[in-house]
Design an enzyme around this catalytic site. Sequence first.
Site, short mmCIF file in Angstrom:
data_model
loop_
_atom_site.label_atom_id
_atom_site.label_comp_id
_atom_site.label_asym_id
_atom_site.label_seq_id
_atom_site.Cartn_x
_atom_site.Cartn_y
_atom_site.Cartn_z
N GLN A 1 0.75 -7.27 -4.48
CA GLN A 1 0.73 -5.65 -5.05
C GLN A 1 1.96 -5.71 -5.20
O GLN A 1 2.70 -5.13 -4.87
CB GLN A 1 0.16 -4.86 -4.14
N HIS B 1 -0.06 -1.70 -8.74
CA HIS B 1 -0.53 -0.57 -7.66
C HIS B 1 0.04 0.50 -8.34
O HIS B 1 0.96 1.70 -8.52
CB HIS B 1 0.80 -0.34 -6.29
N ASN C 1 -2.56 5.84 -4.44
CA ASN C 1 -1.93 6.54 -3.18
C ASN C 1 -1.11 7.60 -3.83
O ASN C 1 0.17 7.09 -2.75
CB ASN C 1 -1.93 5.11 -2.39
N TYR D 1 1.69 7.07 -5.21
CA TYR D 1 2.75 6.40 -5.26
C TYR D 1 3.30 7.14 -6.93
O TYR D 1 2.88 7.24 -7.83
CB TYR D 1 3.27 4.96 -5.02
N ARG E 1 -4.93 -1.19 -9.72
CA ARG E 1 -5.48 -0.83 -8.04
C ARG E 1 -5.06 1.06 -8.39
O ARG E 1 -4.05 1.20 -8.45
CB ARG E 1 -4.97 -0.55 -6.87
#
Length: 368
Positions: free
Chosen positions: A97, A178, A181, A183, A230
């Site tokens: 990831q 990624h 979330n 980031y 994701r």
Amino acid sequence: MPSLFDPIQVGALRLPNRIVMAPLTRNRAPGAIPTAMMAEYYAQRASAGLLITEATAISAQAQGYADVPGLYGTEQLDGWKKITAAVHAAGGRIVVQLWHVGRISHVDLQENGQKPVAPSAIGAKAKTYLVKDGVGSFASTSEPRALQTHELPGIVHTYRHAARNAMSSAGFDGVEVHAANGYLLDQFLKSGANHRRDDYGGSIENRARLLLEVVRAITEEIGGEHTGIRLSPVTPANDIHEPDPQPLFEYVVRELAPLKLAYVHIIEGATGGARELSDRPFDYGALKDAYRAAGGKGAWMVNNGYDGESAERALQGEADLVAFGRLFLANPDLVHRLRDKAPLNTPDKATFYGGGAKGYTDYPALSR
Ligand code: 8OZ
């Protein structure tokens, strides 16, 4: 109708089952270098259809927590190479990831104590984790600085370079971007963190631009069949907020469709928390329909709080793959336990982040 235990083709990979190990941050890589104990941990879980590594920093600037691994130095790549070899020897498949934390970092983790970078100079009400003289503690994230427009091609290049190294130097079977979330890529997507006035802020098209440039660069480099992504449309993780996620994420998946990704991985609801958020409704079926209508053929992976039964139900609906986090953390032989409907070990929260073998490589498998 398929079950969790039926094989499936996911991009370039043939998976023996539809049970995926979700990415899990474990903070056991001192100095950002992957260890032999990590190789043991991942190899113990190699019966997963697919292993997704813990989030892995693509550069020093991308680091946001103590003792999370990186993928930008020779020692880091050599460390990962031993892990991918151990997983392959155990019969498994593993993707890494790719992570840039953006504003979820701390000056103590940045080179020369610089400010973390972000779409805009807006701090997050969030915590990060520091280790000083061997003692760990939580700390508020530092105020970030806004990336200048001319710096963004460098960010895209860093992702591209990390993807190339993941495949050619570290021996991974693919990468997962990624973009969830709260980031960096999620910060660009969502208007709570992105107040930019250039081509990377404002409209949906602009806020999605960096993410799409990153994924296009990676797929050019290693092929869509080795690339997953994701997304977390509504999670409040890391103080991220978007008032109108449905059209934003439908735009994103429509633009991803022609890139022939191996899979799209969706966190439903609040990461590690409630699957339904009354203040943030979201239609995941409509999201998948938008992707398919635009020609997207990647496997549809769902995540958040599934057990064996709810995962089987998900496969009768939208899902092609189900990612399990805490259950895989505590059950190295999760695939066998789900198949046999055997009892599951209970995850121990106290050992999730940092520490040694306890709560990491010592969860027992059932004797068979
Ligand atoms: C837990 C602790 C630190 C980081 C994420 C990478 O939420 C993480 C993370 C999770 O995606």
